[in-house]
Scaffold this motif. Sequence first.
Motif, PDB file in Angstrom:
ATOM      1  N   MET A   1       0.829  -1.204   0.000  1.00 19.86           N
ATOM      2  CA  MET A   1       0.000   0.000   0.000  1.00 19.86           C
ATOM      3  C   MET A   1       0.862   1.251   0.000  1.00 19.86           C
ATOM      4  N   THR A   2       0.469   2.247  -0.786  1.00 19.14           N
ATOM      5  CA  THR A   2       1.366   3.385  -0.956  1.00 19.14           C
ATOM      6  C   THR A   2       1.035   4.579  -0.067  1.00 19.14           C
ATOM      7  N   GLY A   3      -0.212   4.648   0.434  1.00 22.78           N
ATOM      8  CA  GLY A   3      -0.584   5.806   1.255  1.00 22.78           C
ATOM      9  C   GLY A   3       0.112   5.800   2.601  1.00 22.78           C
ATOM     10  N   LEU A   4      -0.047   6.904   3.310  1.00 28.16           N
ATOM     11  CA  LEU A   4       0.547   7.017   4.643  1.00 28.16           C
ATOM     12  C   LEU A   4      -0.578   6.980   5.661  1.00 28.16           C
ATOM     13  N   PHE A   5      -0.457   6.119   6.657  1.00 27.23           N
ATOM     14  CA  PHE A   5      -1.528   5.922   7.631  1.00 27.23           C
ATOM     15  C   PHE A   5      -1.052   6.401   9.007  1.00 27.23           C
ATOM     16  N   ILE A   6      -1.686   7.469   9.500  1.00 30.13           N
ATOM     17  CA  ILE A   6      -1.299   8.029  10.805  1.00 30.13           C
ATOM     18  C   ILE A   6      -2.508   7.970  11.738  1.00 30.13           C
ATOM     19  N   SER A   7      -2.324   7.396  12.924  1.00 30.53           N
ATOM     20  CA  SER A   7      -3.393   7.432  13.929  1.00 30.53           C
ATOM     21  C   SER A   7      -3.016   8.394  15.049  1.00 30.53           C
ATOM     22  N   PHE A   8      -4.062   8.947  15.670  1.00 30.75           N
ATOM     23  CA  PHE A   8      -3.898   9.852  16.815  1.00 30.75           C
ATOM     24  C   PHE A   8      -4.523   9.180  18.024  1.00 30.75           C
ATOM     25  N   GLU A   9      -3.824   9.167  19.125  1.00 31.39           N
ATOM     26  CA  GLU A   9      -4.333   8.512  20.327  1.00 31.39           C
ATOM     27  C   GLU A   9      -4.102   9.401  21.539  1.00 31.39           C
ATOM     28  N   GLY A  10      -4.830   9.079  22.617  1.00 32.54           N
ATOM     29  CA  GLY A  10      -4.643   9.801  23.877  1.00 32.54           C
ATOM     30  C   GLY A  10      -5.899   9.747  24.717  1.00 32.54           C
ATOM     31  N   ARG A  38     -12.416   8.961  11.835  1.00 33.07           N
ATOM     32  CA  ARG A  38     -12.317   8.743  13.277  1.00 33.07           C
ATOM     33  C   ARG A  38     -13.019   7.458  13.701  1.00 33.07           C
ATOM     34  N   GLU A  39     -12.668   7.001  14.885  1.00 33.42           N
ATOM     35  CA  GLU A  39     -13.343   5.864  15.514  1.00 33.42           C
ATOM     36  C   GLU A  39     -13.756   6.262  16.926  1.00 33.42           C
ATOM     37  N   PRO A  40     -14.903   5.808  17.401  1.00 34.15           N
ATOM     38  CA  PRO A  40     -15.904   5.117  16.605  1.00 34.15           C
ATOM     39  C   PRO A  40     -16.683   6.091  15.746  1.00 34.15           C
ATOM     40  N   GLY A  41     -17.237   5.588  14.621  1.00 39.62           N
ATOM     41  CA  GLY A  41     -18.190   6.391  13.878  1.00 39.62           C
ATOM     42  C   GLY A  41     -17.751   6.934  12.540  1.00 39.62           C
ATOM     43  N   GLY A  42     -16.712   6.361  11.925  1.00 45.11           N
ATOM     44  CA  GLY A  42     -16.244   6.883  10.634  1.00 45.11           C
ATOM     45  C   GLY A  42     -17.125   6.503   9.451  1.00 45.11           C
ATOM     46  N   THR A  43     -18.033   5.544   9.637  1.00 38.68           N
ATOM     47  CA  THR A  43     -18.910   5.100   8.545  1.00 38.68           C
ATOM     48  C   THR A  43     -20.367   5.233   8.997  1.00 38.68           C
ATOM     49  N   ALA A  44     -21.305   4.948   8.084  1.00 35.22           N
ATOM     50  CA  ALA A  44     -22.725   5.018   8.466  1.00 35.22           C
ATOM     51  C   ALA A  44     -23.028   3.967   9.540  1.00 35.22           C
ATOM     52  N   LEU A  45     -22.544   2.737   9.308  1.00 35.23           N
ATOM     53  CA  LEU A  45     -22.748   1.701  10.330  1.00 35.23           C
ATOM     54  C   LEU A  45     -22.081   2.132  11.638  1.00 35.23           C
ATOM     55  N   GLY A  46     -20.875   2.675  11.504  1.00 32.16           N
ATOM     56  CA  GLY A  46     -20.130   3.134  12.683  1.00 32.16           C
ATOM     57  C   GLY A  46     -20.884   4.210  13.446  1.00 32.16           C
ATOM     58  N   GLY A  47     -21.624   5.067  12.718  1.00 32.89           N
ATOM     59  CA  GLY A  47     -22.401   6.122  13.375  1.00 32.89           C
ATOM     60  C   GLY A  47     -23.436   5.509  14.310  1.00 32.89           C
ATOM     61  N   SER A  48     -24.073   4.420  13.844  1.00 29.90           N
ATOM     62  CA  SER A  48     -25.073   3.750  14.694  1.00 29.90           C
ATOM     63  C   SER A  48     -24.397   3.087  15.887  1.00 29.90           C
ATOM     64  N   LEU A  49     -23.246   2.457  15.629  1.00 31.69           N
ATOM     65  CA  LEU A  49     -22.534   1.791  16.729  1.00 31.69           C
ATOM     66  C   LEU A  49     -22.045   2.831  17.742  1.00 31.69           C
ATOM     67  N   ARG A  50     -21.615   3.992  17.235  1.00 32.22           N
ATOM     68  CA  ARG A  50     -21.140   5.062  18.116  1.00 32.22           C
ATOM     69  C   ARG A  50     -22.249   5.515  19.072  1.00 32.22           C
ATOM     70  N   LEU A 100      -5.543  10.213   8.041  1.00 35.50           N
ATOM     71  CA  LEU A 100      -5.367  10.612   9.447  1.00 35.50           C
ATOM     72  C   LEU A 100      -6.567  10.091  10.213  1.00 35.50           C
ATOM     73  N   CYS A 101      -6.329   9.252  11.205  1.00 30.69           N
ATOM     74  CA  CYS A 101      -7.428   8.597  11.909  1.00 30.69           C
ATOM     75  C   CYS A 101      -7.401   8.947  13.403  1.00 30.69           C
ATOM     76  N   ASP A 102      -8.512   9.549  13.858  1.00 33.08           N
ATOM     77  CA  ASP A 102      -8.663   9.936  15.262  1.00 33.08           C
ATOM     78  C   ASP A 102      -9.105   8.687  16.031  1.00 33.08           C
ATOM     79  N   ARG A 103      -8.173   8.029  16.676  1.00 37.14           N
ATOM     80  CA  ARG A 103      -8.318   6.750  17.405  1.00 37.14           C
ATOM     81  C   ARG A 103      -8.351   5.559  16.452  1.00 37.14           C
ATOM     82  N   TYR A 104      -7.689   4.484  16.907  1.00 37.55           N
ATOM     83  CA  TYR A 104      -7.671   3.224  16.131  1.00 37.55           C
ATOM     84  C   TYR A 104      -7.408   2.087  17.120  1.00 37.55           C
ATOM     85  N   THR A 105      -6.710   1.055  16.714  1.00 35.80           N
ATOM     86  CA  THR A 105      -6.556  -0.160  17.537  1.00 35.80           C
ATOM     87  C   THR A 105      -6.011   0.091  18.944  1.00 35.80           C
TER      88      THR A 105
END
Length: 233
Positions: A1-10, A38-50, A100-105
């Motif tokens: 994969m060529t993209g750059l994947f950065i997560s933010f945690e805290g 972001r997690e939780p809630g980055g997708t439509a399904l995620g919005g319901s789970l959030r 750029l992902c606000d929270r991940y694993t």
Amino acid sequence: MTGLFISFEGVDGVGKTTQVERLRDYLEAAGREVVVTREPGGTALGGSLRQLLLREPGDAAEADGADIAPRAEALIFAADRAQHVAEIIRPALEAGQPVLCDRYTDSTLAYQGHGRGLDTEYLHRLNQAATGGLQPDLTLLLDLPVRCGLMRAGERNRQEGLVVSEGRFDSESLDFHERVRQGYRVLAEDEPERFAIVDASQPPEDVVLQCRSAVESHLRQRGRGLEWFCVQG
Ligand code: TYD
């Protein structure tokens, strides 16, 4: 994969959202469209789970007073993540876009593992199953004393006119959040090549510079400079 994947945690109230936006602006100024999610809630399904997880006003769990068991909570975060990876993160990275992902694993390991006390080996396997092993290239851990973070989160709620606490974890004890913070530090010690610890107690502009410099140093290690962000051709 060529993209750059950065997560933010805290911990809660550490100021991730502002920092994600500032880093996006910086990278986009270099010429590449950046995916912010972001997690939780980055997708439509995620919005319901959030809604379920964070008991936002109007959701069923709030109305019923239903209590989500810790393992069920971990599985809901994992379901959110599986959908998020499949629908947003992986396709963007495959298309060469920075994400750029606000929270991940690491949130699951810190909150459900160190905070709730679930077995971290089990949670590692759960993360692996949800993501197919997709790890961030770089994780910016915004570190802040817990009391400071909770005060900031409370202040933000007041400014936004939220009378009730906004999340599932707002009512947790100081001790819980302290375990989460220490948990993050252990994770960072275990994987120093992936994590960069950012001192979030500094003024926001200083935190912005720390985040930029961590990204630049990561790119240098990969043999790239910021010009890598410039759209080719
Ligand atoms: P959110 O309102 O997004 O808070 P923040 O702005 O601090 O990210 O709420 C997300 C909450 O969910 C936060 O308290 C951390 C928690 N969480 C977990 O417990 N496990 C997870 O895997 C994730 C992604 C989040």
